[in-house]
Write an enzyme that holds these catalytic residues in place. Structure first.
Site, PDB file in Angstrom:
ATOM      1  N   LEU A 166      40.273  18.919  42.627  1.00 45.65           N
ATOM      2  CA  LEU A 166      41.555  18.676  43.294  1.00 45.65           C
ATOM      3  C   LEU A 166      42.567  17.970  42.395  1.00 45.65           C
ATOM      4  CD1 LEU A 166      40.165  17.804  46.824  1.00 45.65           C
ATOM      5  CD2 LEU A 166      41.515  19.805  46.177  1.00 45.65           C
TER       6      LEU A 166
ATOM      7  N   ASP B 235      42.265   0.124  13.463  1.00 40.08           N
ATOM      8  CA  ASP B 235      42.698   0.151  14.860  1.00 40.08           C
ATOM      9  C   ASP B 235      41.558  -0.101  15.838  1.00 40.08           C
ATOM     10  OD1 ASP B 235      45.453   0.234  15.055  1.00 40.08           O
ATOM     11  OD2 ASP B 235      45.552   2.396  14.717  1.00 40.08           O
TER      12      ASP B 235
ATOM     13  N   ARG C 211      42.698  11.098  10.207  1.00 42.30           N
ATOM     14  CA  ARG C 211      43.873  10.304   9.883  1.00 42.30           C
ATOM     15  C   ARG C 211      44.086  10.215   8.374  1.00 42.30           C
ATOM     16  NH1 ARG C 211      44.497   4.995   8.465  1.00 42.30           N
ATOM     17  NH2 ARG C 211      46.507   4.046   8.993  1.00 42.30           N
TER      18      ARG C 211
ATOM     19  N   PHE D  36      41.774  10.261  23.080  1.00 49.70           N
ATOM     20  CA  PHE D  36      42.521  10.316  24.336  1.00 49.70           C
ATOM     21  C   PHE D  36      42.413  11.673  25.027  1.00 49.70           C
ATOM     22  CE2 PHE D  36      45.133   7.036  21.893  1.00 49.70           C
ATOM     23  CZ  PHE D  36      44.258   6.028  22.251  1.00 49.70           C
TER      24      PHE D  36
ATOM     25  N   GLU E 163      47.879  12.622  29.253  1.00 47.75           N
ATOM     26  CA  GLU E 163      47.040  13.643  28.622  1.00 47.75           C
ATOM     27  C   GLU E 163      46.582  14.703  29.601  1.00 47.75           C
ATOM     28  OE1 GLU E 163      46.552  10.342  28.351  1.00 47.75           O
ATOM     29  OE2 GLU E 163      47.191   9.987  26.287  1.00 47.75           O
TER      30      GLU E 163
ATOM     31  N   GLN F  21      40.622   3.596  19.669  1.00 47.15           N
ATOM     32  CA  GLN F  21      41.415   4.688  19.107  1.00 47.15           C
ATOM     33  C   GLN F  21      40.562   5.731  18.375  1.00 47.15           C
ATOM     34  OE1 GLN F  21      44.964   3.861  19.692  1.00 47.15           O
ATOM     35  NE2 GLN F  21      43.782   2.324  20.791  1.00 47.15           N
TER      36      GLN F  21
ATOM     37  N   HIS G 223      35.209  26.642  53.754  1.00 53.85           N
ATOM     38  CA  HIS G 223      36.113  25.636  54.310  1.00 53.85           C
ATOM     39  C   HIS G 223      37.166  26.276  55.220  1.00 53.85           C
ATOM     40  CE1 HIS G 223      34.312  23.799  50.732  1.00 53.85           C
ATOM     41  NE2 HIS G 223      34.540  22.639  51.291  1.00 53.85           N
TER      42      HIS G 223
ATOM     43  N   LEU H  55      43.361  14.984  57.418  1.00 55.85           N
ATOM     44  CA  LEU H  55      41.913  14.765  57.364  1.00 55.85           C
ATOM     45  C   LEU H  55      41.364  15.202  56.013  1.00 55.85           C
ATOM     46  CD1 LEU H  55      40.771  15.953  60.903  1.00 55.85           C
ATOM     47  CD2 LEU H  55      40.776  13.603  60.015  1.00 55.85           C
TER      48      LEU H  55
ATOM     49  N   HIS I 110      34.829  19.394  58.217  1.00 57.19           N
ATOM     50  CA  HIS I 110      35.210  19.817  56.873  1.00 57.19           C
ATOM     51  C   HIS I 110      34.078  20.619  56.235  1.00 57.19           C
ATOM     52  CE1 HIS I 110      37.354  19.346  52.986  1.00 57.19           C
ATOM     53  NE2 HIS I 110      36.128  19.424  52.484  1.00 57.19           N
TER      54      HIS I 110
END
Lengths: 624, 624
Positions: B121, B418, B470, B386, B361, B422, B33, B183, B257
Site C-alpha cells: 500500500l 563520513d 566515491r 539511502f 528516495e 553514509q 477482498h 475501515l 476485510h
C-alpha cells in the site's frame, strides 16, 4: 563564564562560541559540515540555555529530556554543545572525524550522550515519536523530546508518518525544531525560507507551529517556552536561519555544503575570536524511576501438542502475550495488521503496552528504536514483505546499537493466493546483512514460542528478526524442548546417510516428507532444521556435511542472501567443502494455493526429493 | 446494454453491476477482498463512464490515460471493470486467484492493462507522479493519471512524498481518488469519515481537493470533471464510501476485510441480481506519438587513460550525459545529491530530462517506475546506503516487471570519514535478492562508462543496479575494452597459481596490490574482477577455481548477501568445490581515512595477503 538560563544575550554569546568550536573542529578534521552546524547554533544555544533538562554525568537518567540531532551531518554543533556542557573537553573536540574518535562524522551512541545514530536524514522525528510515546504512555514521565531537523529532510515521507502519528497521539512532549536555512546539499530547497509552507503542512497534521527568526535568541527562547506550554499537541518550531551564519565568506552561499571553511582563522576572528571558554549548566532532570525490568520468573509460554496444526504466527502472538505478563518492559507495535501477525493477542492482554502504528512501517520501526533507547523491550510486527519499507531504519538501528525485536509474518510463497506483493521473499537477505543481527525462522509452534522468549533475553543485543508463517503446520517438537539462538535440530539422521537436507520454516516439513520418499528410493537423507539462520549452527552444518558429504539447502526465499548463503558461508573457512546444491524461489509467483505455490517454486517435497537424488547420483557417478 | 458517458443513473447501474461481479469473483476464488472493492465500485463506474480515455485493444497507447489501483487488494473491482470494458470475459473473471490465472490476488502486469503491480500500500500516488511527470515534462501529452487509493494507505509516508512532489510540480494531470470507507484491515482508520482531515493535509501540500459522497454518481461525476478542469495543481477526490456497500450483511461492518461474502447468492440478489451483461465504451485516447527510442549510433562515451585517477561516480555522470545525447529516451533522477552521485553532469547537458526528487528516495524510485511504464529509460541515483529507503519500491518494481536503472554511489567503508550512516554496506544483498535483477560494481572508470551504456540496452529487462565509488582509483582498463553484463576480467593469472582472489570495485585494487605482495612471498595469486556481481560469471569463477583450487573473495560490503555469496552460489551445483575463504566488512566502522577504513575492516591489500597465505598454507598442510 557560565551561561545562565533564559538570558538572550548570554545564549547569543553561547551561540557565537558554538560556531567558533564548529569551525575549529571542521578545520582540524579537514572535512565535515560546519555551515549546516552554524545555521542551527543559536537554536542549540537557547536549548542548552535553560530548556534541555539533562545531566551529562548520567546520560541514562530516565527523567532527562531527549535530544535527537536528526540533521546528523551537523555533528560539530552537537560536539561543540557537549563541550560547552562539560561532557567532553577541547582536546577531544579536535579529534572530530579521526580514526578512533568517538566524535564520528555523524553522531552514534559511541558517545554516551547520543541515544540514536543519525545521518540518514528524516529519521529523527519518527524516532522522537517513539521516545515521546514511551514518556507519555509507558513511563508516565514528564521528559520532553527535542528533535533538531534540517529543512531538506522534511521531504522524507518518514517525517510525515511521524507528524501524523504524533499529531494523532497528541504528543505535547515532542518538539521538532526545524533549521530552515534554505540550502540543501546541492542547492536551494523546494520551499526556501517560506516558513509558512512548512507550518501549513505541520498544522494540517495537528501540530502547533511557531515561526521564528532562528538567530534571534529572545524569539527562539519564546518559541521553546511556547512549545513547553502547549499541552494538547506537539510543536514544530520553524526557524528561519542562515547557513554558515556569522561568517560572510560562507553565509547563505551555495556550494558551501559539507566543506570546512576556506579560512578558519579569519572566520574565528570574524566570529569574535575564541575568547574565554563558555560553560553552560544544564537544568537537572526531575527525579524519575528506571523503566521496569523483567521478573526472574519464566513466562508461561503456550504449549502445543505434537501433531496439532498450529501456525508460527499464532505461536508468536500467544507467546508474546505470555511474555508480557512477566516482563513489564516488553511492548508491542504493529502496522495495522495485528489480526494477521497475531500481535492482537498481546494487544488484548496488555493494551497499555500496545501501540497501533497503522500502515506506516518506517514509523513502526522508528518508534521501536525510540522506545528501546528509553529502556523498553519492543516487538514490532508486520508482514515480512512490508518490513522492506523500513530497511533504512533497520540499517540505522544497527548503527545506533539498538536492541529490538522485529517480526515478519507471511513468509514466502507458502502464503498462497495473495501473490508476490504480500510474500516475504527477500527478508532473510535484508536482515542477515544487518550488522550484529539475529535471524530466526521457526518451523513449529513450540519452537516459535521458545524463540520469542529467547529474543527478549537481557544478554541479547542488536536487531533480532523472527520470520513467521501464515499457514498452520504440524507441531514437530515437544513443549519442553530448548531452542538456543545459534542452535539447530537434527530431525532425522542415520549412520551412512547420503545427503543432508538443511531447511527452515515451511521447508522443514517438505524436507521431512522428502526424506521419507528418499528412504523409499534407497537414499538416506538427514534433515537439519536451521531455525537460527543467523548465527547459523556452523558446527552442526559442518558435522552433517562431513558425515554425509553432500548438503542440499531448501528455503522459501529468493536464492540470494538467505539460508543457502548462510550454509555456504560456513564453508568459507578454507577447509574442505562438501558437494552443495540449493533450492529456492527462482520464479515470480502468481496466485495459487499453498501446495501449488511450493510445487511451482520447486521447493516442495517432490522437488527436494528430485534434487537430493540428483545430487547423490551425480556425485556417485563422478566418484565411481 | 452499453453505458453512455456522464449519465449518473447509468453509472450507478454500472457500479451495481461491478459489485455483482466482485462478489462473484471472490466467491469463485474463496478468498479476496470484495468489501474493499465494493466501496469503490461507484468511483470506478464513473471513471469508466466517460472519464478514462483508454483503448483496451491497445493498452500501450501513448496517449491513453493511466489508471493505478493503489489499493491493489481491490483487484476484483479492477477485474470487473476490465470485463465491463470488454478486455476480459466472464469465464476469465471467475479464474480470479487460481493457479495460472492472470487475475492475481493483487494486480500485476501479467495483465496487459496493468502498468504496475500494486498490493504494497501507499505506492500508487508516488508511481502516478512519475507517470504524470512523463506526460507533462517528457512526452508533452495530455493524458491524465488516475490513482485509486484506500484511506488506510494515506498513513504511508511515501504518499506524502508524492503529494509534496506533485504539488510542487503543479501536476494538474494527476488525480488521486481516495476511497474513504473508514475501515482498515483490523478496524477503523485514524480519521474515519473525517474527509476534511485528509483534505487539510492535501491542501497544505498544494493540492486541489473535492469532498464527495462516493456513492452519489452525479456528485462523483462532478468531482472528476472539476479535477479535469483544474489546470494548476493536482486534485484529490476524497470520497466518503461504505465498505461492502450494497450488501447489508457486510456493509460498514468490522471483521469483513479480506473475506468472500458469507452468502454470495443472497448478496447478488440484494444487489439486484446479475441481469444483463453491462458493457461500457471507454472514450478513445487522443492520437499520440510513441516515446522516442534510442538512435542506433553509439554514445561518445568518455575515455580514460590507464593510470589516471578517476572515480567511478565521475565516469557514471559523464557516461550518462553522453548516453543522453544519443538516447532521447534516457532520463535521470536524483535524490538531491546530484553533486555527489554526479547525476549533475547529465542535468547540465539535458536539463529537460532531469528530475530533482529532493530527499525522498521512495519517490525517486517510484518516479522512475512510473516513467519506465510510460516508455522512458530512467536512471535514478542516490547514495547506495539511502537506496535502502526505497527497498519496498524496488521489490515491487520486480513484481511490476519494470525495466529501470538504479545507481548507488559511496559504496562501502572506502568513503572514509563520513562514517557508517553514509556507507553502502548492505546494498549488494538488497539488490541481489531482487528477482531478475542485474548488479554491477565496476572498479575502473572505463569499465563504469561501458556498463552505463550496457544498462540501457534494449534487450535488458528488470532492475539494473550500478554501485559506484566515491574515491578516485587508477584506471586499469583501456577505453576500447568490452565489459558484457555477466562477464568478468582476469587481471592477473599465471600457470600454477595457488589461489584466486575474486574482487569487485575498490577491492580489485587492493587485490592487485596483494598479488604483488604474495608473489614476493612465493604465492601465485590470480585476480578476478567480478564487476558483474549478478549474473556472476560462473564459468570464469569455476575455471579459476579448478585451476587454483582455492578462491578468496574480498568485498567492501557486509559478509552476507554480496560478492562472497555470489561466488559461493556458483558452487551450489553439486560439483566439487574448491577451498573457499571470504573477506568482508565484519566491524561497525567509525570515522577514519579511506586507507584506515579498508585496513580496519580487514579488506585491504595486507589483509588479503594474509588471508590468501593462510588459505594456501592451511590447505597445503592438510594435503601434505
Amino acid at each position: 563564564m557560565t551561561v545562565a538560563a533564559v538570558d538572550p544575550r548570554r545564549t547569543a554569546e553561547l551561540g557565537r562560541r558554538l560556531r567558533v568550536d564548529v569551525v575549529r573542529a571542521a578545520a582540524a578534521a579537514g572535512s565535515g559540515h560546519p555551515t549546516s552546524s552554524m545555521s542551527a547554533a543559536d537554536l542549540m544555544a537557547v536549548l542548552l540555555g535553560g530548556h534541555l533538562r539533562y545531566d551529562v554525568d548520567r546520560p541514562d537518567h530516565p527523567g532527562a529530556d531527549r535530544l535527537v540531532l536528526s540533521k546528523g551531518h551537523a555533528s560539530p554543533l552537537l560536539y561543540a554543545a557537549l563541550k560547552a556542557a562539560g561532557a567532553i573537553d577541547d582536546e577531544e573536540l579536535l579529534t572530530f572525524r579521526k580514526e578512533g574518535s568517538r566524535l564520528e562524522g555523524h553522531p552514534t551512541p559511541m558517545l554516551p550522550w547520543v541515544d540514536v545514530a543519525t545521518g540518514s536524514l528524516g529519521q529523527g522525528p519518527a524516532i522522537g515519536v517513539g521516545m515521546a510515546l514511551a514518556g507519555k504512555r509507558l513511563a508516565h514521565l514528564p521528559y520532553r523530546v527535542w528533535v533538531l531537523c534540517g529543512d531538506s529532510e522534511l521531504a522524507e515521507g518518514a517525517v510525515w508518518e511521524a507528524f501524523e502519528h504524533a499529531g494523532y497521539e497528541h504528543l505535547a512532549n515532542l518538539t521538532v525544531i526545524v533549521d530552515v536555512n534554505r540550502l540543501g546539499q546541492r542547492g536551494p530547497t523546494r520551499h526556501g525560507w517560506d516558513l509558512d509552507a512548512y507550518a501549513r503542512r505541520a498544522r494540517a497534521f495537528g501540530w502547533h507551529t511557531v515561526e521564528v527568526d532562528g538567530h534571534d535568541t529572545a524569539a527562539v527562547e519564546a518559541a521553546y517556552t511556547a512549545a513547553e506550554e502547549v499541552t494538547d499537541r506537539p510543536t514544530a518550531v520553524l526557524a528561519r536561519t542562515v547557513k554558515g551564519s556569522g561568517v560572510a565568506a560562507v553565509a547563505n552561499r551555495e556550494g558551501m555544503h559539507g566543506k570546512p571553511l576556506p579560512d578558519p582563522d579569519a572566520a574565528i576572528a570574524e566570529l569574535g575570536g575564541t575568547g574565554d571558554e563558555v560553560r553552560v549548566e544544564l537544568p537537572a532532570p526531575p527525579p524519575a524511576a528506571d523503566p521496569p525490568r523483567g521478573s526472574a520468573s519464566h513466562p508461561a509460554l503456550p504449549l502445543y501438542d505434537a501433531g496439532d496444526e498450529v501456525s508460527t504466527r499464532d505461536a508468536y502472538g500467544q507467546a508474546l502475550a505470555a511474555l508480557g505478563a512477566v516482563r513489564p518492559d516488553v511492548v508491542a507495535l504493529d502496522g495495522e495488521v495485528g489480526d494477521s501477525t497475531r500481535t492482537e493477542l498481546f494487544a488484548k492482554e496488555h493494551p497499555e503496552r500496545y501501540f497501533e502504528c497503522y500502515i506506516a512501517e518506517q514509523q513502526l520501526v522508528a518508534a521501536a528504536v525510540g522506545m528501546q533507547a528509553c529502556g523498553w523491550t519492543p516487538f514490532a510486527a508486520t508482514f515480512a514483505a512490508f518490513l522492506t519499507r523500513a530497511h533504512d531504519f533497520v540499517r540505522m538501528a544497527a548503527v545506533s546499537r539498538a536492541s529490538l525485536n522485529l517480526v515478519g509474518s507471511h513468509a514466502g510463497v507458502a502464503i498462497g493466493e495473495d501473490g508476490p506483493s504480500q510474500m516475504g521473499l527477500e527478508d532473510l537477505a535484508m536482515f542477515r546483512a544487518v550488522h550484529g543481527s539475529t535471524v530466526l525462522h521457526p518451523c513449529d509452534a513450540n519452537q516459535a514460542a521458545r524463540l520469542v522468549a529467547a529474543m527478549a533475553a537481557d544478554d541479547l543485543t542488536g536487531v533480532r528478526y523472527l520470520r513467521t508463517m501464515r499457514g498452520a503446520r504440524p507441531v514437530l517438537y515437544g513443549p519442553d524442548e530448548d531452542f538456543p539462538i545459534g542452535g539447530s535440530r537434527l530431525l532425522r539422521a542415520a549412520a551412512g546417510d547420503d545427503v543432508t537436507i538443511a531447511a527452515a520454516g515451511a521447508t522443514v516439513h517438505e524436507a521431512l516428507a522428502a526424506a521419507d520418499l528418499l528412504a523409499a528410493a534407497g537414499v538416506g537423507a538427514r534433515v537439519l532444521d536451521l531455525y537460527s539462520v543467523k548465527p547459523v549452527d556452523a558446527a552442526a552444518v559442518r558435522a552433517a556435511a562431513e558425515q554425509t558429504g553432500r548438503v542440499l539447502t531448501v528455503e522459501d526465499h529468493r536464492p540470494e542472501g538467505g539460508l543457502g548463503d548462510a550454509v555456504a558461508e560456513v564453508f568459507a573457512d578454507g577447509r574442505p567443502v562438501p558437494r552443495l546444491a540449493r533450492l529456492a524461489v527462482r520464479t515470480m509467483p502468481g496466485s495459487a494455493t499453498e501446495t501449488q505455490q511450493l510445487a511451482a517454486a520447486g521447493i516442495d517435497a517432490a522437488a527436494i526429493t528430485a534434487a537430493a537424488r540428483d545430487l547423490v547420483a551425480a556425485d556417485r557417478a563422478r566418484t565411481a
